[in-house]
Design a protein around this motif. Structure first.
Motif, PDB file in Angstrom:
ATOM      1  N   ASP A   1      12.903  62.166  66.432  1.00 43.11           N
ATOM      2  CA  ASP A   1      12.626  61.504  67.709  1.00 43.11           C
ATOM      3  C   ASP A   1      13.340  62.171  68.877  1.00 43.11           C
ATOM      4  O   ASP A   1      12.807  62.246  69.989  1.00 43.11           O
ATOM      5  CB  ASP A   1      13.021  60.029  67.636  1.00 43.11           C
ATOM      6  N   ALA A   2      14.549  62.681  68.621  1.00 46.59           N
ATOM      7  CA  ALA A   2      15.276  63.383  69.683  1.00 46.59           C
ATOM      8  C   ALA A   2      14.562  64.679  70.069  1.00 46.59           C
ATOM      9  O   ALA A   2      14.404  64.988  71.259  1.00 46.59           O
ATOM     10  CB  ALA A   2      16.704  63.684  69.226  1.00 46.59           C
ATOM     11  N   LEU A   3      14.122  65.421  69.075  1.00 45.53           N
ATOM     12  CA  LEU A   3      13.446  66.695  69.347  1.00 45.53           C
ATOM     13  C   LEU A   3      12.088  66.492  69.999  1.00 45.53           C
ATOM     14  O   LEU A   3      11.750  67.143  70.995  1.00 45.53           O
ATOM     15  CB  LEU A   3      13.280  67.490  68.048  1.00 45.53           C
ATOM     16  N   LEU A   4      11.290  65.578  69.447  1.00 46.81           N
ATOM     17  CA  LEU A   4       9.931  65.379  69.969  1.00 46.81           C
ATOM     18  C   LEU A   4       9.931  64.737  71.352  1.00 46.81           C
ATOM     19  O   LEU A   4       8.991  64.926  72.130  1.00 46.81           O
ATOM     20  CB  LEU A   4       9.105  64.549  68.994  1.00 46.81           C
ATOM     21  N   ALA A   5      11.006  64.009  71.684  1.00 46.79           N
ATOM     22  CA  ALA A   5      11.108  63.470  73.044  1.00 46.79           C
ATOM     23  C   ALA A   5      11.118  64.598  74.057  1.00 46.79           C
ATOM     24  O   ALA A   5      10.563  64.468  75.157  1.00 46.79           O
ATOM     25  CB  ALA A   5      12.370  62.621  73.189  1.00 46.79           C
ATOM     26  N   ARG A   6      11.746  65.727  73.683  1.00 48.92           N
ATOM     27  CA  ARG A   6      11.847  66.880  74.607  1.00 48.92           C
ATOM     28  C   ARG A   6      10.641  67.819  74.500  1.00 48.92           C
ATOM     29  O   ARG A   6      10.221  68.380  75.505  1.00 48.92           O
ATOM     30  CB  ARG A   6      13.116  67.692  74.310  1.00 48.92           C
ATOM     31  N   THR A   7      10.091  67.983  73.287  1.00 51.62           N
ATOM     32  CA  THR A   7       9.059  69.006  73.096  1.00 51.62           C
ATOM     33  C   THR A   7       7.629  68.469  73.149  1.00 51.62           C
ATOM     34  O   THR A   7       6.682  69.241  73.236  1.00 51.62           O
ATOM     35  CB  THR A   7       9.248  69.715  71.747  1.00 51.62           C
ATOM     36  N   SER A   8       7.473  67.154  73.116  1.00 44.22           N
ATOM     37  CA  SER A   8       6.135  66.572  73.138  1.00 44.22           C
ATOM     38  C   SER A   8       6.000  65.439  74.154  1.00 44.22           C
ATOM     39  O   SER A   8       5.111  65.454  74.994  1.00 44.22           O
ATOM     40  CB  SER A   8       5.770  66.040  71.742  1.00 44.22           C
TER      41      SER A   8
ATOM     42  N   LYS B   1      16.558  59.678  77.867  1.00 43.84           N
ATOM     43  CA  LYS B   1      17.559  60.746  77.864  1.00 43.84           C
ATOM     44  C   LYS B   1      16.923  62.069  78.291  1.00 43.84           C
ATOM     45  O   LYS B   1      17.488  62.825  79.087  1.00 43.84           O
ATOM     46  CB  LYS B   1      18.171  60.909  76.468  1.00 43.84           C
ATOM     47  N   ALA B   2      15.738  62.342  77.750  1.00 47.62           N
ATOM     48  CA  ALA B   2      15.047  63.591  78.070  1.00 47.62           C
ATOM     49  C   ALA B   2      14.673  63.656  79.548  1.00 47.62           C
ATOM     50  O   ALA B   2      14.807  64.708  80.187  1.00 47.62           O
ATOM     51  CB  ALA B   2      13.795  63.720  77.209  1.00 47.62           C
ATOM     52  N   LEU B   3      14.220  62.551  80.102  1.00 47.16           N
ATOM     53  CA  LEU B   3      13.875  62.500  81.525  1.00 47.16           C
ATOM     54  C   LEU B   3      15.106  62.767  82.388  1.00 47.16           C
ATOM     55  O   LEU B   3      15.039  63.480  83.392  1.00 47.16           O
ATOM     56  CB  LEU B   3      13.262  61.145  81.869  1.00 47.16           C
ATOM     57  N   SER B   4      16.239  62.200  81.984  1.00 45.07           N
ATOM     58  CA  SER B   4      17.478  62.397  82.733  1.00 45.07           C
ATOM     59  C   SER B   4      17.899  63.865  82.700  1.00 45.07           C
ATOM     60  O   SER B   4      18.292  64.438  83.729  1.00 45.07           O
ATOM     61  CB  SER B   4      18.581  61.511  82.144  1.00 45.07           C
ATOM     62  N   GLU B   5      17.798  64.484  81.524  1.00 43.40           N
ATOM     63  CA  GLU B   5      18.157  65.897  81.389  1.00 43.40           C
ATOM     64  C   GLU B   5      17.229  66.783  82.227  1.00 43.40           C
ATOM     65  O   GLU B   5      17.676  67.736  82.879  1.00 43.40           O
ATOM     66  CB  GLU B   5      18.067  66.307  79.914  1.00 43.40           C
ATOM     67  N   PHE B   6      15.954  66.440  82.223  1.00 47.58           N
ATOM     68  CA  PHE B   6      14.994  67.224  82.993  1.00 47.58           C
ATOM     69  C   PHE B   6      15.279  67.117  84.493  1.00 47.58           C
ATOM     70  O   PHE B   6      15.220  68.120  85.220  1.00 47.58           O
ATOM     71  CB  PHE B   6      13.561  66.756  82.705  1.00 47.58           C
TER      72      PHE B   6
END
Length: 286
Positions: free
Chosen positions: A182-189, A248-253
């Motif tokens: 889920d951590a990886l796919l949040a960023r890559t998909s 988390k991914a949105l914040s990093e982006f």
């Protein structure tokens, strides 16, 4: 190839479910492929295309003889469908899903699944913005990665059989924990889909003021936003199921976007070049 298993049932005969049926039958991996679908028209097309041997609208008829059960329904419906299927499954049935998120699904299913069944979470990293049995294709999984998220107590023989079947349809198996998946796919998909959606909406806002906006859509824009054509209902389910990691991914982006914004605002070519070159180098590396 000799049959790996007697009967496979696919619940949900859309892009993924239909493509699974096509590949399993073409490769001779199962003696029989049965589909549980929502309409007789879908069943008819599945048979005509060679994706299934039999189809039904009845849950009991569809799953009662399954040795391997694929749950190929939207993410938000996966757990409910597994629960509904349990009373009709024969002992030893292997259950797997094709959902785009894993942690919540695996945790909930493991909490109620009787020991006489095996559940192995799955996610084929293949698909398109299209949907339905009409979009299914034999080659969908060829060369793709297929993630499995077995828990420590997963039956080893069930896992081995499922891995063999996935390799048989042309995919490469990758074992991940549900959390890492889920951590990886949040960023890559999941993040890329939301960015594509936001980009389309941003341009549409401009189009309300400038009528010629949609006459200058570049190939780059079209390539970047193609995925935004996917089912909005499906993506609502995904966003809620993987909420924590997506936020988390949105914040990093946003932090990375701020760096680019700041370098442009300050006319800092060195800083801007650093960001552009970093991405360029990563994508060009072997």
């Amino acid at each position: 190839m000799a049959n790996l298993i007697d009967t496979v049932t696919i619940v949900g005969l859309g892009l993924i479910g239909g493509s699974l049926g096509l590949a399993i039958k073409k490769k001779g991996l199962a003696r029989k492929v049965i589909a549980l679908a929502l309409s007789r028209e879908t069943i008819k097309e599945g048979k005509e295309r060679g994706a299934i041997d039999e189809g039904t609208l009845s849950l009991k008829k569809g799953v009662k003889s399954a040795d391997l059960l694929f749950i190929a329904v939207p993410t938000g419906s996966i757990v409910k469908m597994i629960k509904k299927s349990l009373p009709y499954l024969k002992e030893g049935c292997i259950i797997t899903d094709v959902g785009s998120t894993k942690f919540d699904i695996v945790k909930e299913v493991e909490g109620f699944l009787p020991k006489r069944f095996s559940f192995i979470g799955g996610h084929p990293l293949a698909g398109s913005e299209e949907s339905g049995i009409k979009a299914a294709r034999l080659s969908l999984f060829k060369g793709s990665t297929y993630v499995l998220t077995p828990q420590a107590k997963a039956d080893s023989s069930s896992l081995s059989l499922l891995k063999s079947l996935i390799k048989g349809i042309g995919a490469k198996v990758l074992i991940l924990s549900p959390e890492v998946h889920d951590a990886l796919l949040a960023r890559t998909s999941h993040l890329p889909h939301l960015l594509a959606t936001s980009l389309v909406n941003t341009v549409e806002d401009l189009g309300k003021r400038e009528r010629k906006t949609f006459k200058v859509l570049t190939p780059g824009f079209k390539d970047t936003t193609r995925i935004a054509k996917s089912s909005s209902a499906l993506w609502q389910d995904i966003c809620l199921s993987n909420q924590r990691q997506i936020l988390k991914a949105l914040s990093e982006f946003k932090e990375n976007l701020k760096k680019i914004e700041r370098s442009i605002k300050e006319k800092d070519l060195a800083a801007l070049g650093k960001q552009l070159n970093r991405a360029n180098r990563i994508l060009k590396s072997p």
